[in-house]
Design a protein around this motif. Structure first.
Motif, PDB file in Angstrom:
ATOM      1  N   ASP A 183      52.980  -1.888  45.814  1.00  0.00           N
ATOM      2  CA  ASP A 183      53.875  -3.019  45.554  1.00  0.00           C
ATOM      3  C   ASP A 183      53.891  -3.921  46.778  1.00  0.00           C
ATOM      4  OD1 ASP A 183      55.758  -4.663  44.372  1.00  0.00           O
ATOM      5  OD2 ASP A 183      57.467  -3.429  44.961  1.00  0.00           O
ATOM      6  N   GLY A 184      53.717  -5.221  46.589  1.00  0.00           N
ATOM      7  CA  GLY A 184      53.764  -6.152  47.708  1.00  0.00           C
ATOM      8  C   GLY A 184      52.466  -6.165  48.499  1.00  0.00           C
ATOM      9  N   GLY A 185      52.452  -6.955  49.555  1.00  0.00           N
ATOM     10  CA  GLY A 185      51.249  -7.116  50.352  1.00  0.00           C
ATOM     11  C   GLY A 185      51.092  -6.034  51.415  1.00  0.00           C
ATOM     12  N   THR A 186      49.899  -5.508  51.536  1.00  0.00           N
ATOM     13  CA  THR A 186      49.557  -4.527  52.567  1.00  0.00           C
ATOM     14  C   THR A 186      48.257  -4.954  53.215  1.00  0.00           C
ATOM     15  OG1 THR A 186      50.571  -2.714  51.307  1.00  0.00           O
ATOM     16  CG2 THR A 186      49.037  -2.104  53.048  1.00  0.00           C
ATOM     17  N   SER A 187      48.212  -4.949  54.545  1.00  0.00           N
ATOM     18  CA  SER A 187      46.973  -5.288  55.238  1.00  0.00           C
ATOM     19  C   SER A 187      46.509  -4.101  56.065  1.00  0.00           C
ATOM     20  CB  SER A 187      47.167  -6.515  56.134  1.00  0.00           C
ATOM     21  OG  SER A 187      48.053  -6.232  57.203  1.00  0.00           O
ATOM     22  N   LEU A 188      45.185  -4.002  56.233  1.00  0.00           N
ATOM     23  CA  LEU A 188      44.562  -2.948  57.031  1.00  0.00           C
ATOM     24  C   LEU A 188      43.730  -3.623  58.106  1.00  0.00           C
ATOM     25  CD1 LEU A 188      43.808   0.041  57.511  1.00  0.00           C
ATOM     26  CD2 LEU A 188      41.958  -0.266  55.857  1.00  0.00           C
ATOM     27  N   ASN A 189      44.125  -3.393  59.357  1.00  0.00           N
ATOM     28  CA  ASN A 189      43.445  -4.020  60.505  1.00  0.00           C
ATOM     29  C   ASN A 189      43.358  -5.531  60.343  1.00  0.00           C
ATOM     30  OD1 ASN A 189      43.005  -1.450  61.655  1.00  0.00           O
ATOM     31  ND2 ASN A 189      41.137  -1.192  60.456  1.00  0.00           N
ATOM     32  N   GLY A 190      44.460  -6.119  59.842  1.00  0.00           N
ATOM     33  CA  GLY A 190      44.546  -7.568  59.713  1.00  0.00           C
ATOM     34  C   GLY A 190      43.965  -8.148  58.448  1.00  0.00           C
ATOM     35  N   GLU A 191      43.332  -7.316  57.596  1.00  0.00           N
ATOM     36  CA  GLU A 191      42.733  -7.794  56.359  1.00  0.00           C
ATOM     37  C   GLU A 191      43.544  -7.292  55.159  1.00  0.00           C
ATOM     38  OE1 GLU A 191      40.192  -9.838  56.045  1.00  0.00           O
ATOM     39  OE2 GLU A 191      39.878  -9.971  58.217  1.00  0.00           O
ATOM     40  N   PRO A 192      43.871  -8.190  54.211  1.00  0.00           N
ATOM     41  CA  PRO A 192      44.641  -7.767  53.027  1.00  0.00           C
ATOM     42  C   PRO A 192      43.893  -6.713  52.225  1.00  0.00           C
ATOM     43  CG  PRO A 192      44.573 -10.162  53.213  1.00  0.00           C
ATOM     44  CD  PRO A 192      43.573  -9.636  54.201  1.00  0.00           C
ATOM     45  N   LEU A 193      44.636  -5.709  51.738  1.00  0.00           N
ATOM     46  CA  LEU A 193      44.034  -4.694  50.885  1.00  0.00           C
ATOM     47  C   LEU A 193      43.944  -5.207  49.463  1.00  0.00           C
ATOM     48  CD1 LEU A 193      45.695  -1.311  51.937  1.00  0.00           C
ATOM     49  CD2 LEU A 193      43.325  -1.976  52.261  1.00  0.00           C
ATOM     50  N   GLY A 194      42.841  -4.871  48.773  1.00  0.00           N
ATOM     51  CA  GLY A 194      42.715  -5.199  47.361  1.00  0.00           C
ATOM     52  C   GLY A 194      43.366  -4.117  46.529  1.00  0.00           C
ATOM     53  N   ASP A 204      43.375   3.129  62.709  1.00  0.00           N
ATOM     54  CA  ASP A 204      43.580   1.993  61.813  1.00  0.00           C
ATOM     55  C   ASP A 204      45.046   1.563  61.829  1.00  0.00           C
ATOM     56  OD1 ASP A 204      40.975   1.763  61.029  1.00  0.00           O
ATOM     57  OD2 ASP A 204      41.232   2.712  59.065  1.00  0.00           O
ATOM     58  N   VAL A 205      45.268   0.250  61.722  1.00  0.00           N
ATOM     59  CA  VAL A 205      46.625  -0.294  61.732  1.00  0.00           C
ATOM     60  C   VAL A 205      46.946  -0.903  60.374  1.00  0.00           C
ATOM     61  CG1 VAL A 205      48.185  -2.000  62.749  1.00  0.00           C
ATOM     62  CG2 VAL A 205      46.595  -0.731  64.217  1.00  0.00           C
ATOM     63  N   LEU A 206      48.025  -0.424  59.766  1.00  0.00           N
ATOM     64  CA  LEU A 206      48.526  -0.945  58.498  1.00  0.00           C
ATOM     65  C   LEU A 206      49.729  -1.837  58.766  1.00  0.00           C
ATOM     66  CD1 LEU A 206      48.437   2.444  56.614  1.00  0.00           C
ATOM     67  CD2 LEU A 206      47.094   0.467  55.930  1.00  0.00           C
ATOM     68  N   GLU A 207      49.887  -2.886  57.950  1.00  0.00           N
ATOM     69  CA  GLU A 207      51.071  -3.738  58.043  1.00  0.00           C
ATOM     70  C   GLU A 207      51.656  -3.924  56.658  1.00  0.00           C
ATOM     71  OE1 GLU A 207      52.572  -8.084  59.733  1.00  0.00           O
ATOM     72  OE2 GLU A 207      50.695  -7.203  60.445  1.00  0.00           O
ATOM     73  N   LEU A 208      52.933  -3.562  56.500  1.00  0.00           N
ATOM     74  CA  LEU A 208      53.634  -3.674  55.229  1.00  0.00           C
ATOM     75  C   LEU A 208      54.941  -4.409  55.456  1.00  0.00           C
ATOM     76  CD1 LEU A 208      52.285  -0.573  55.386  1.00  0.00           C
ATOM     77  CD2 LEU A 208      53.168  -0.504  53.073  1.00  0.00           C
ATOM     78  N   GLY A 209      55.092  -5.573  54.852  1.00  0.00           N
ATOM     79  CA  GLY A 209      56.342  -6.313  54.961  1.00  0.00           C
ATOM     80  C   GLY A 209      56.749  -6.617  56.384  1.00  0.00           C
ATOM     81  N   GLY A 210      55.776  -6.878  57.257  1.00  0.00           N
ATOM     82  CA  GLY A 210      56.072  -7.208  58.650  1.00  0.00           C
ATOM     83  C   GLY A 210      56.176  -6.017  59.574  1.00  0.00           C
ATOM     84  N   THR A 211      56.095  -4.800  59.036  1.00  0.00           N
ATOM     85  CA  THR A 211      56.157  -3.593  59.857  1.00  0.00           C
ATOM     86  C   THR A 211      54.739  -3.061  60.072  1.00  0.00           C
ATOM     87  OG1 THR A 211      58.350  -2.999  58.999  1.00  0.00           O
ATOM     88  CG2 THR A 211      57.058  -1.240  60.031  1.00  0.00           C
TER      89      THR A 211
END
Length: 218
Positions: A183-194, A204-211
Motif C-alpha cells: 500500500d502506498g509508495g515504497t522506494s528501494l535505494n532511491g528507486e520506486p518499487l513496481g 539496501d535502503v527502503l523508504e516508506l512514507g518518508g521513513t
C-alpha cells in the motif's frame, strides 16, 4: 492451493479454495465469497495471490477487516491467520492437503445478526503471527521517531511501514529475502518499487512514507 475456512460461533460453514489471482468477498451476489449479512459491505475485501503469497486488502468497508484482532488495510497472510468480518471468522490455510480442482469455489454464507464493529489503530511496524525459524536479517530504522530500532525478520512474511501511508512486505525465501509494496509508495535505494517482488541485498535502503530503513544481514 491455499484455502479459507469460514466459521461463525465456532461452527465451520464452508471451505473456499483460492484458485484465482483475485478473490473477492462481500455481501453482493457477484463476489466469489458471498456473505449475506448487513455488517458486511457489498464489496468488503479482496484477496490477491502474488506468486506463492496471499495478500488481504480491505475495500474501504464500513465496519473494517481484521486480521488476528487488528484492523488492516492491506496485509500479507500467514498460516492460520484469522480474518474477521462481522461475526464471521475466516481462517487462512496456506496449503491444502486435498487435491486441487483448479477452479474457484463460489460460497454463499447464511445471514446472521451483527452490529457495527469499532475500528482500532494499527502499529507502525507489525509482524504477522506465524511460525518460521529465526532469521539472520533485520530491518534497521534510520529516520523518524523510531530511528535506531531494529526489527528481526524471523517470520516468513513481515510487514513494515504505517497502514494508510505506506506498507511493504518482506518475505523470507530459501535464496534470501524479497520485498514487495502493498500500500502506498515504497522506494528501494532511491528507486520506486513496481508491483513485483524484488530481492534484497545487505545494506539496501527502503523508504516508506518518508521513513528510511536499511536491510542488514548479520
Amino acid at each position: 492451493m491455499p484455502k479459507l475456512i469460514v466459521s461463525i460461533d465456532g461452527v465451520v460453514i464452508k471451505e473456499v479454495t483460492l484458485a484465482k489471482d483475485r478473490t473477492t468477498l462481500g455481501r453482493r451476489p457477484y463476489n466469489d465469497i458471498v456473505v449475506d449479512n448487513l455488517a458486511i459491505s457489498g464489496e468488503h475485501a479482496v484477496l490477491h495471490m502474488i506468486g506463492g503469497d496471499v495478500y488481504l486488502e480491505d475495500l474501504n468497508s464500513t465496519n473494517g477487516t481484521y486480521v488476528n484482532g487488528r484492523a488492516i488495510k492491506k496485509q500479507a497472510l500467514e498460516q492460520n491467520d484469522v480474518i474477521e468480518v462481522g461475526k464471521y471468522k475466516v481462517r487462512y490455510v496456506a496449503a491444502s492437503g486435498a487435491a486441487d480442482s483448479g477452479t474457484a469455489t463460489r460460497t454463499v454464507v447464511a445471514p446472521a445478526p451483527s452490529g457495527p464493529i469499532p475500528l482500532s489503530s494499527a502499529p507502525t511496524v507489525q509482524a504477522p503471527l506465524g511460525g518460521g525459524t529465526a532469521g539472520v536479517a533485520v530491518i534497521r530504522v534510520l529516520s523518524g521517531s523510531g530511528a535506531g530500532r531494529e526489527l528481526s525478520l524471523q517470520k516468513v512474511v513481515t510487514t513494515i511501514g504505517k497502514p494508510g501511508v505506506a506498507v511493504a512486505a518482506v518475505t523470507r525465501r530459501l535464496h534470501g529475502y524479497v520485498v514487495a509494496p502493498i500500500d502506498g509508495g515504497t522506494s528501494l535505494n532511491g528507486e520506486p518499487l513496481g508491483s513485483e517482488a524484488v530481492a534484497l541485498q545487505d545494506g539496501d535502503v527502503l523508504e516508506l512514507g518518508g521513513t528510511r530503513m536499511q536491510f542488514v544481514v548479520s
